[in-house]
Design a protein around this motif. Sequence first.
Motif, PDB file in Angstrom:
ATOM      1  N   PRO A 204       3.786   0.307  11.695  1.00 50.03           N
ATOM      2  CA  PRO A 204       2.962   1.521  11.760  1.00 50.03           C
ATOM      3  C   PRO A 204       1.475   1.185  11.893  1.00 50.03           C
ATOM      4  O   PRO A 204       0.973   0.238  11.282  1.00 50.03           O
ATOM      5  CB  PRO A 204       3.256   2.222  10.435  1.00 50.03           C
ATOM      6  N   THR A 205       0.768   1.952  12.692  1.00 48.86           N
ATOM      7  CA  THR A 205      -0.680   1.801  12.867  1.00 48.86           C
ATOM      8  C   THR A 205      -1.446   3.043  12.432  1.00 48.86           C
ATOM      9  O   THR A 205      -2.619   2.951  12.106  1.00 48.86           O
ATOM     10  CB  THR A 205      -1.015   1.501  14.339  1.00 48.86           C
ATOM     11  N   THR A 206      -0.777   4.209  12.418  1.00 48.67           N
ATOM     12  CA  THR A 206      -1.407   5.450  11.972  1.00 48.67           C
ATOM     13  C   THR A 206      -0.417   6.208  11.093  1.00 48.67           C
ATOM     14  O   THR A 206       0.801   6.005  11.171  1.00 48.67           O
ATOM     15  CB  THR A 206      -1.805   6.341  13.161  1.00 48.67           C
ATOM     16  N   ASP A 207      -0.962   7.105  10.246  1.00 47.96           N
ATOM     17  CA  ASP A 207      -0.090   7.919   9.417  1.00 47.96           C
ATOM     18  C   ASP A 207       0.320   9.176  10.171  1.00 47.96           C
ATOM     19  O   ASP A 207       0.059   9.319  11.376  1.00 47.96           O
ATOM     20  CB  ASP A 207      -0.787   8.264   8.103  1.00 47.96           C
ATOM     21  N   ASP A 208       0.976  10.120   9.480  1.00 47.91           N
ATOM     22  CA  ASP A 208       1.477  11.312  10.156  1.00 47.91           C
ATOM     23  C   ASP A 208       0.365  12.234  10.630  1.00 47.91           C
ATOM     24  O   ASP A 208       0.587  13.101  11.479  1.00 47.91           O
ATOM     25  CB  ASP A 208       2.413  12.087   9.218  1.00 47.91           C
ATOM     26  N   LYS A 209      -0.872  12.057  10.119  1.00 49.05           N
ATOM     27  CA  LYS A 209      -2.006  12.868  10.538  1.00 49.05           C
ATOM     28  C   LYS A 209      -2.888  12.171  11.570  1.00 49.05           C
ATOM     29  O   LYS A 209      -3.937  12.709  11.951  1.00 49.05           O
ATOM     30  CB  LYS A 209      -2.854  13.255   9.325  1.00 49.05           C
ATOM     31  N   GLY A 210      -2.499  10.993  12.003  1.00 47.80           N
ATOM     32  CA  GLY A 210      -3.260  10.251  12.994  1.00 47.80           C
ATOM     33  C   GLY A 210      -4.354   9.378  12.428  1.00 47.80           C
ATOM     34  O   GLY A 210      -5.120   8.784  13.189  1.00 47.80           O
ATOM     35  N   ASN A 211      -4.455   9.246  11.108  1.00 47.92           N
ATOM     36  CA  ASN A 211      -5.474   8.395  10.499  1.00 47.92           C
ATOM     37  C   ASN A 211      -5.083   6.930  10.638  1.00 47.92           C
ATOM     38  O   ASN A 211      -3.908   6.576  10.454  1.00 47.92           O
ATOM     39  CB  ASN A 211      -5.641   8.743   9.020  1.00 47.92           C
ATOM     40  N   PRO A 212      -6.026   6.060  10.975  1.00 51.86           N
ATOM     41  CA  PRO A 212      -5.691   4.637  11.125  1.00 51.86           C
ATOM     42  C   PRO A 212      -5.304   4.003   9.794  1.00 51.86           C
ATOM     43  O   PRO A 212      -5.834   4.372   8.737  1.00 51.86           O
ATOM     44  CB  PRO A 212      -6.977   4.022  11.696  1.00 51.86           C
ATOM     45  N   LEU A 213      -4.371   3.057   9.854  1.00 50.07           N
ATOM     46  CA  LEU A 213      -3.883   2.369   8.664  1.00 50.07           C
ATOM     47  C   LEU A 213      -4.354   0.925   8.661  1.00 50.07           C
ATOM     48  O   LEU A 213      -4.377   0.262   9.695  1.00 50.07           O
ATOM     49  CB  LEU A 213      -2.356   2.407   8.609  1.00 50.07           C
ATOM     50  N   THR A 214      -4.719   0.450   7.482  1.00 51.73           N
ATOM     51  CA  THR A 214      -5.100  -0.945   7.288  1.00 51.73           C
ATOM     52  C   THR A 214      -4.021  -1.636   6.468  1.00 51.73           C
ATOM     53  O   THR A 214      -3.630  -1.144   5.405  1.00 51.73           O
ATOM     54  CB  THR A 214      -6.451  -1.050   6.557  1.00 51.73           C
ATOM     55  N   THR A 215      -3.530  -2.765   6.959  1.00 51.14           N
ATOM     56  CA  THR A 215      -2.456  -3.476   6.280  1.00 51.14           C
ATOM     57  C   THR A 215      -2.993  -4.229   5.074  1.00 51.14           C
ATOM     58  O   THR A 215      -3.978  -4.965   5.178  1.00 51.14           O
ATOM     59  CB  THR A 215      -1.773  -4.458   7.231  1.00 51.14           C
ATOM     60  N   GLU A 216      -2.349  -4.029   3.936  1.00 50.41           N
ATOM     61  CA  GLU A 216      -2.688  -4.760   2.712  1.00 50.41           C
ATOM     62  C   GLU A 216      -1.728  -5.948   2.604  1.00 50.41           C
ATOM     63  O   GLU A 216      -0.617  -5.830   2.091  1.00 50.41           O
ATOM     64  CB  GLU A 216      -2.552  -3.844   1.496  1.00 50.41           C
ATOM     65  N   TYR A 217      -2.163  -7.096   3.124  1.00 49.22           N
ATOM     66  CA  TYR A 217      -1.277  -8.252   3.197  1.00 49.22           C
ATOM     67  C   TYR A 217      -0.924  -8.793   1.814  1.00 49.22           C
ATOM     68  O   TYR A 217       0.140  -9.376   1.614  1.00 49.22           O
ATOM     69  CB  TYR A 217      -1.920  -9.359   4.033  1.00 49.22           C
ATOM     70  N   GLY A 218      -1.804  -8.612   0.848  1.00 52.82           N
ATOM     71  CA  GLY A 218      -1.521  -9.118  -0.495  1.00 52.82           C
ATOM     72  C   GLY A 218      -0.392  -8.387  -1.181  1.00 52.82           C
ATOM     73  O   GLY A 218       0.306  -8.959  -2.033  1.00 52.82           O
ATOM     74  N   TYR A 219      -0.172  -7.123  -0.825  1.00 48.68           N
ATOM     75  CA  TYR A 219       0.898  -6.338  -1.439  1.00 48.68           C
ATOM     76  C   TYR A 219       2.184  -6.356  -0.620  1.00 48.68           C
ATOM     77  O   TYR A 219       3.227  -5.910  -1.109  1.00 48.68           O
ATOM     78  CB  TYR A 219       0.444  -4.887  -1.621  1.00 48.68           C
ATOM     79  N   SER A 220       2.131  -6.836   0.611  1.00 48.87           N
ATOM     80  CA  SER A 220       3.322  -6.886   1.457  1.00 48.87           C
ATOM     81  C   SER A 220       4.217  -8.043   1.024  1.00 48.87           C
ATOM     82  O   SER A 220       3.761  -9.016   0.419  1.00 48.87           O
ATOM     83  CB  SER A 220       2.924  -7.043   2.923  1.00 48.87           C
ATOM     84  N   ARG A 221       5.504  -7.931   1.347  1.00 52.87           N
ATOM     85  CA  ARG A 221       6.477  -8.967   0.993  1.00 52.87           C
ATOM     86  C   ARG A 221       7.087  -9.557   2.255  1.00 52.87           C
ATOM     87  O   ARG A 221       7.354  -8.842   3.228  1.00 52.87           O
ATOM     88  CB  ARG A 221       7.594  -8.396   0.110  1.00 52.87           C
ATOM     89  N   TYR A 222       7.312 -10.867   2.213  1.00 49.98           N
ATOM     90  CA  TYR A 222       7.857 -11.585   3.356  1.00 49.98           C
ATOM     91  C   TYR A 222       9.003 -12.478   2.891  1.00 49.98           C
ATOM     92  O   TYR A 222       9.134 -12.780   1.700  1.00 49.98           O
ATOM     93  CB  TYR A 222       6.779 -12.438   4.037  1.00 49.98           C
ATOM     94  N   MET A 223       9.810 -12.909   3.847  1.00 47.84           N
ATOM     95  CA  MET A 223      10.876 -13.853   3.563  1.00 47.84           C
ATOM     96  C   MET A 223      10.911 -14.913   4.659  1.00 47.84           C
ATOM     97  O   MET A 223      10.459 -14.680   5.789  1.00 47.84           O
ATOM     98  CB  MET A 223      12.231 -13.139   3.473  1.00 47.84           C
ATOM     99  N   ASP A 224      11.425 -16.097   4.316  1.00 48.16           N
ATOM    100  CA  ASP A 224      11.528 -17.187   5.286  1.00 48.16           C
ATOM    101  C   ASP A 224      12.640 -16.891   6.284  1.00 48.16           C
ATOM    102  O   ASP A 224      13.684 -16.328   5.937  1.00 48.16           O
ATOM    103  CB  ASP A 224      11.800 -18.502   4.569  1.00 48.16           C
ATOM    104  N   HIS A 225      12.394 -17.314   7.530  1.00 46.42           N
ATOM    105  CA  HIS A 225      13.337 -17.043   8.615  1.00 46.42           C
ATOM    106  C   HIS A 225      13.396 -18.272   9.518  1.00 46.42           C
ATOM    107  O   HIS A 225      12.368 -18.844   9.877  1.00 46.42           O
ATOM    108  CB  HIS A 225      12.889 -15.809   9.402  1.00 46.42           C
ATOM    109  N   GLN A 226      14.617 -18.671   9.881  1.00 46.44           N
ATOM    110  CA  GLN A 226      14.801 -19.857  10.719  1.00 46.44           C
ATOM    111  C   GLN A 226      16.019 -19.669  11.614  1.00 46.44           C
ATOM    112  O   GLN A 226      17.032 -19.090  11.187  1.00 46.44           O
ATOM    113  CB  GLN A 226      14.983 -21.109   9.843  1.00 46.44           C
TER     114      GLN A 226
END
Length: 319
Positions: A204-226
């Motif tokens: 996602p890049t914008t919300d339902d009202k068209g406002n731009p979104l900024t990604t909070e990488y510190g709160y996002s979760r990732y997993m290893d992939h190979q």
Amino acid sequence: MDVVNEPATLPGANTGTQFTLPETNLAEDLYLERQRHYREYLERENRVNPDYEELSRICTSAKPRLVVSVDHLREFDAELASSLVSEPADYIPAFEAAATELGVSLAANAGHAVDTNIFRVAVGFRGSFGERHLTPRGLRASQLGQLMCVEGIVTRCSLVRPKVVRSVHYAEASKTFYAKHYYDQTSSMGGKNDTSAGFSSAYPTTDDKGNPLTTEYGYSRYMDHQTVNIQEMPERAPPGQLPRGVDVILDDDLVDVVKPGDRVSLVGVYRALGGKATTAASAIFRTVILVNSVRVFGAGSLAASTSSKVAAKELNARA
């Protein structure tokens, strides 16, 4: 003629009164029934219950994975084991939910607090698979969507890359945080919400009202992939023919378990991937195996060396 939907009513047995039948979600009921059945399997009363003991040991680890024997499950309920092998997308999420629920209670009994929002016990399988135990040459379209056991030699390993599982975004205009979970075609069955919602990998890049979104990488979760390629063993290939191979997907704690040259036995779901190459002019799909357990042959493998180090450390601790 207009059709009016009215609630189903039935006359009472003695009084003649009418009552409304409760509306139930059949898919939800089936999921809870399967989860309850797998919980009974994990908590079965046996003189030796290796699954319960193993779950008690790994419930406090960072990335718990419970490897269950299909033979033990077949002894407990043959129909349940057969359904799991033939329809893993419908049964593995319920199994993982039951293992996660039991793992949370075991961790609480051990005095170890876990975050129920992110804690998940992955379930792998081993044992005898009969006609589904084969080499990459034996994979066919009729086996898509089934749980397979494939043996071969590792020929290529990709780099370990992060794969987003949950992203958090912030809208400056509305001062609001948004979160989104991701599930794509190479994701293993991690929950009922993922499988019922379908594939979702759009960022996602914008919300339902068209406002731009900024990604909070510190709160996002990732997993290893190979991605790993395994090839048919040379001694099992027909004379005069080149060995065939298949790509397999390793996620989370399974990455970097094997290296090129290892002889492995993998258990996973055989799945077809659609993409841009799949058009009206070409209906050929790429196939992969979503692995949930890995067994390596030989003492020179990474898994064997790691297990030997762990065994030596436990031996020293006991001494």
